[in-house]
Design a protein around this motif. Structure first.
Motif, PDB file in Angstrom:
ATOM      1  N   VAL A   1      -7.506   0.172 -11.964  1.00 19.10           N
ATOM      2  CA  VAL A   1      -8.805   0.799 -11.668  1.00 19.10           C
ATOM      3  C   VAL A   1      -9.039   0.796 -10.163  1.00 19.10           C
ATOM      4  CG1 VAL A   1     -10.013   0.378 -13.859  1.00 19.10           C
ATOM      5  CG2 VAL A   1     -10.107  -1.352 -12.058  1.00 19.10           C
ATOM      6  N   ALA A   2      -9.745   1.816  -9.708  1.00 17.02           N
ATOM      7  CA  ALA A   2     -10.135   1.922  -8.295  1.00 17.02           C
ATOM      8  C   ALA A   2     -11.646   1.737  -8.213  1.00 17.02           C
ATOM      9  CB  ALA A   2      -9.754   3.292  -7.746  1.00 17.02           C
ATOM     10  N   ILE A   3     -12.071   0.774  -7.405  1.00 16.79           N
ATOM     11  CA  ILE A   3     -13.498   0.461  -7.259  1.00 16.79           C
ATOM     12  C   ILE A   3     -13.861   0.601  -5.780  1.00 16.79           C
ATOM     13  CG2 ILE A   3     -15.280  -1.284  -7.724  1.00 16.79           C
ATOM     14  CD1 ILE A   3     -13.077  -2.698  -9.469  1.00 16.79           C
ATOM     15  N   LEU A   4     -15.047   1.084  -5.492  1.00 13.25           N
ATOM     16  CA  LEU A   4     -15.449   1.281  -4.099  1.00 13.25           C
ATOM     17  C   LEU A   4     -15.941  -0.034  -3.484  1.00 13.25           C
ATOM     18  CD1 LEU A   4     -17.351   4.655  -4.586  1.00 13.25           C
ATOM     19  CD2 LEU A   4     -14.945   4.268  -4.050  1.00 13.25           C
ATOM     20  N   ILE A   5     -15.758  -0.146  -2.167  1.00 19.09           N
ATOM     21  CA  ILE A   5     -16.324  -1.257  -1.390  1.00 19.09           C
ATOM     22  C   ILE A   5     -17.331  -0.658  -0.416  1.00 19.09           C
ATOM     23  CG2 ILE A   5     -15.823  -3.105   0.265  1.00 19.09           C
ATOM     24  CD1 ILE A   5     -12.959  -3.166  -0.913  1.00 19.09           C
ATOM     25  N   GLU A   6     -18.547  -1.152  -0.462  1.00 24.90           N
ATOM     26  CA  GLU A   6     -19.607  -0.680   0.430  1.00 24.90           C
ATOM     27  C   GLU A   6     -20.279  -1.904   1.069  1.00 24.90           C
ATOM     28  OE1 GLU A   6     -20.050   2.537   0.774  1.00 24.90           O
ATOM     29  OE2 GLU A   6     -19.225   3.423  -1.052  1.00 24.90           O
ATOM     30  N   LYS A   7     -20.448  -1.859   2.382  1.00 21.63           N
ATOM     31  CA  LYS A   7     -21.095  -2.976   3.102  1.00 21.63           C
ATOM     32  C   LYS A   7     -20.445  -4.316   2.769  1.00 21.63           C
ATOM     33  CE  LYS A   7     -25.401  -0.394   3.234  1.00 21.63           C
ATOM     34  NZ  LYS A   7     -26.694  -0.149   2.598  1.00 21.63           N
ATOM     35  N   GLY A   8     -19.143  -4.316   2.685  1.00 27.87           N
ATOM     36  CA  GLY A   8     -18.394  -5.554   2.470  1.00 27.87           C
ATOM     37  C   GLY A   8     -18.403  -6.076   1.047  1.00 27.87           C
TER      38      GLY A   8
ATOM     39  N   ALA B   1      -9.022   8.961  -9.372  1.00 25.98           N
ATOM     40  CA  ALA B   1      -8.541   9.211  -8.005  1.00 25.98           C
ATOM     41  C   ALA B   1      -7.947  10.611  -7.963  1.00 25.98           C
ATOM     42  CB  ALA B   1      -7.476   8.189  -7.630  1.00 25.98           C
ATOM     43  N   ILE B   2      -8.439  11.435  -7.053  1.00 23.78           N
ATOM     44  CA  ILE B   2      -7.984  12.826  -6.930  1.00 23.78           C
ATOM     45  C   ILE B   2      -7.473  13.024  -5.506  1.00 23.78           C
ATOM     46  CG2 ILE B   2      -8.665  15.253  -7.231  1.00 23.78           C
ATOM     47  CD1 ILE B   2     -11.203  14.090  -8.704  1.00 23.78           C
ATOM     48  N   LEU B   3      -6.441  13.810  -5.333  1.00 26.94           N
ATOM     49  CA  LEU B   3      -5.886  14.032  -3.994  1.00 26.94           C
ATOM     50  C   LEU B   3      -6.686  15.079  -3.238  1.00 26.94           C
ATOM     51  CD1 LEU B   3      -2.116  14.011  -5.008  1.00 26.94           C
ATOM     52  CD2 LEU B   3      -3.572  12.095  -4.310  1.00 26.94           C
TER      53      LEU B   3
ATOM     54  N   CYS C   1      -9.864  11.205  -2.978  1.00 22.99           N
ATOM     55  CA  CYS C   1     -11.273  11.223  -3.378  1.00 22.99           C
ATOM     56  C   CYS C   1     -11.413  10.362  -4.625  1.00 22.99           C
ATOM     57  CB  CYS C   1     -11.703  12.658  -3.667  1.00 22.99           C
ATOM     58  SG  CYS C   1     -13.347  12.762  -4.405  1.00 22.99           S
ATOM     59  N   ILE C   2     -12.313   9.379  -4.550  1.00 24.12           N
ATOM     60  CA  ILE C   2     -12.576   8.528  -5.705  1.00 24.12           C
ATOM     61  C   ILE C   2     -13.928   8.920  -6.291  1.00 24.12           C
ATOM     62  CG2 ILE C   2     -12.921   6.153  -6.511  1.00 24.12           C
ATOM     63  CD1 ILE C   2     -10.104   6.594  -5.494  1.00 24.12           C
TER      64      ILE C   2
ATOM     65  N   ARG D   1     -30.403  10.296 -20.407  1.00 18.17           N
ATOM     66  CA  ARG D   1     -30.772   9.317 -19.381  1.00 18.17           C
ATOM     67  C   ARG D   1     -30.580   9.925 -17.994  1.00 18.17           C
ATOM     68  NH1 ARG D   1     -28.582   3.253 -20.072  1.00 18.17           N
ATOM     69  NH2 ARG D   1     -28.372   3.154 -22.327  1.00 18.17           N
ATOM     70  N   PRO D   2     -31.250   9.369 -16.996  1.00 20.80           N
ATOM     71  CA  PRO D   2     -30.862   9.666 -15.612  1.00 20.80           C
ATOM     72  C   PRO D   2     -29.594   8.886 -15.288  1.00 20.80           C
ATOM     73  CG  PRO D   2     -32.719   8.140 -15.642  1.00 20.80           C
ATOM     74  CD  PRO D   2     -32.433   8.513 -17.075  1.00 20.80           C
ATOM     75  N   ARG D   3     -28.672   9.519 -14.568  1.00 20.86           N
ATOM     76  CA  ARG D   3     -27.388   8.877 -14.254  1.00 20.86           C
ATOM     77  C   ARG D   3     -27.019   9.178 -12.810  1.00 20.86           C
ATOM     78  NH1 ARG D   3     -25.658   5.205 -18.134  1.00 20.86           N
ATOM     79  NH2 ARG D   3     -25.356   6.181 -20.172  1.00 20.86           N
ATOM     80  N   ARG D   4     -26.063   8.415 -12.285  1.00 17.82           N
ATOM     81  CA  ARG D   4     -25.567   8.702 -10.942  1.00 17.82           C
ATOM     82  C   ARG D   4     -24.058   8.462 -10.872  1.00 17.82           C
ATOM     83  NH1 ARG D   4     -25.835   3.756  -8.065  1.00 17.82           N
ATOM     84  NH2 ARG D   4     -26.603   2.123  -9.459  1.00 17.82           N
ATOM     85  N   VAL D   5     -23.440   9.128  -9.923  1.00 18.52           N
ATOM     86  CA  VAL D   5     -21.991   9.070  -9.732  1.00 18.52           C
ATOM     87  C   VAL D   5     -21.730   8.914  -8.234  1.00 18.52           C
ATOM     88  CG1 VAL D   5     -19.814  10.320 -10.068  1.00 18.52           C
ATOM     89  CG2 VAL D   5     -21.697  10.680 -11.678  1.00 18.52           C
ATOM     90  N   SER D   6     -20.864   7.992  -7.868  1.00 17.36           N
ATOM     91  CA  SER D   6     -20.481   7.819  -6.462  1.00 17.36           C
ATOM     92  C   SER D   6     -19.212   8.603  -6.165  1.00 17.36           C
ATOM     93  CB  SER D   6     -20.215   6.346  -6.152  1.00 17.36           C
ATOM     94  OG  SER D   6     -21.382   5.585  -6.378  1.00 17.36           O
ATOM     95  N   VAL D   7     -19.184   9.253  -5.014  1.00 13.10           N
ATOM     96  CA  VAL D   7     -17.997   9.980  -4.569  1.00 13.10           C
ATOM     97  C   VAL D   7     -17.643   9.459  -3.184  1.00 13.10           C
ATOM     98  CG1 VAL D   7     -16.999  12.240  -4.038  1.00 13.10           C
ATOM     99  CG2 VAL D   7     -18.737  12.034  -5.834  1.00 13.10           C
ATOM    100  N   ARG D   8     -16.372   9.115  -2.983  1.00 14.82           N
ATOM    101  CA  ARG D   8     -15.984   8.568  -1.683  1.00 14.82           C
ATOM    102  C   ARG D   8     -14.622   9.116  -1.281  1.00 14.82           C
ATOM    103  NH1 ARG D   8     -15.551   5.542   2.078  1.00 14.82           N
ATOM    104  NH2 ARG D   8     -17.047   4.166   3.027  1.00 14.82           N
TER     105      ARG D   8
END
Lengths: 138, 138, 138
Positions: A98-105, B99-101, B39-40, B124-131
């Motif tokens: 799995v890939a997990i994000l790191i934010e603010k350490g 994980a996408i290239l 891109c994660i 529900r309200p939901r959110r997704v992080s993109v980095r």
């Protein structure tokens, strides 16, 4: 920054079992001293996996384990003769990375998320690799 | 380069539902201005997930949702008492991170691929992080 | 360092089939000349996937393929009219992307792990993208 990442070592106790490793993964991320980036949790086994799911109620991980067992019965006319074909199949369903994000350490997992090592052919000694890839500030 | 990545916010409308977020992910990648890398897409919830599948025919996402529902029935003697154990199990089957290239500044998804947020316990309200993690030129 | 990453090209021969691509992925990692980091294996198709599982006994990949076929029957009253809805559903169960660690210039897969391209709607020509993201020394 210290990129030396000790592996997480585990001793599982049941055939099918989800073990919470969130604390060890967070420790590894803190030790890396990276403000922002990516954390990869990788399981180098073929009858185990890793998943992220609810950490608050221990019943959730029991339900996940029991339902995976019901989807992939232990005894069936599998071709693999070691007797653990079901464990291999469950490893593919769960995934080994799995890939997990790191934010603010910090590991940017959701409020209710825990990281679980998934044992499908225990009990056994197991290990998990954790690695941090630095990214640009977010 | 601008690495500020606003989260994608969603309001789901059904209990089980796949929602196409490809456009929002592509916008985030374009905003990052990275020519090449990774891109994660990360879902911080425990009763939802993310998957990549066909975007052309809307029937595909309905079939995926319906079949996951049939593999993990909503009502069963689960231990988790909140009533949504099935949603947690489906979250593990789908996974919460992909994980996408990125190639030449664009998300390198296949011609027919769309990125779907997978709701398993809506509405529900939901959110997704993109980095975006920059990589060397390919 | 050479970051040019040729795609892996495959010709699958069965409807459902797991094909070992470990050697090609290792070659791509060696060609990149990166000591430490991340390798992403990405399948740009919507009726195929990628999984990591045992490489020693060929029976394992046959069991995985057969059991996925039994969990997602080919014929059912699916909405998608192209006839391959089951292949799309299996693609979501397997996933289209894996992240593997690179340590000391080598792909850090476990002793028994092989990387499998998962065909769910063959036979067809297929391709797989492999990309290396350098990381700090471990």
């Amino acid at each position: 920054m210290n990129f030396f990442m000790p592996e997480i070592k585990l001793s599982t106790r049941k055939r099918t079992e989800l073990i919470d490793i969130t604390g060890q993964v967070k420790d590894a991320v803190a030790a890396a001293g990276v403000a922002s980036g990516l954390c990869i949790v990788y399981v180098p086994h073929t009858t185990a996996g890793v998943t992220i799911n609810e950490g608050a109620d221990p019943a959730v991980r029991l339900d996940i384990a029991a339902h995976l067992d019901s989807l992939v019965p232990w005894n069936k006319n599998y071709r693999h003769l070691e007797g653990n074909a079901a464990a291999h199949i469950k490893a593919t369903l769960a995934g080994c990375s799995v890939a997990i994000l790191i934010e603010k350490g910090r590991l940017a997992v959701g409020t209710w998320q825990a990281i679980y090592f998934c044992e499908f052919d225990g009990p056994r000694p197991r290990r998990v690799s954790v690695r941090v890839i630095p990214g640009p500030p977010s």
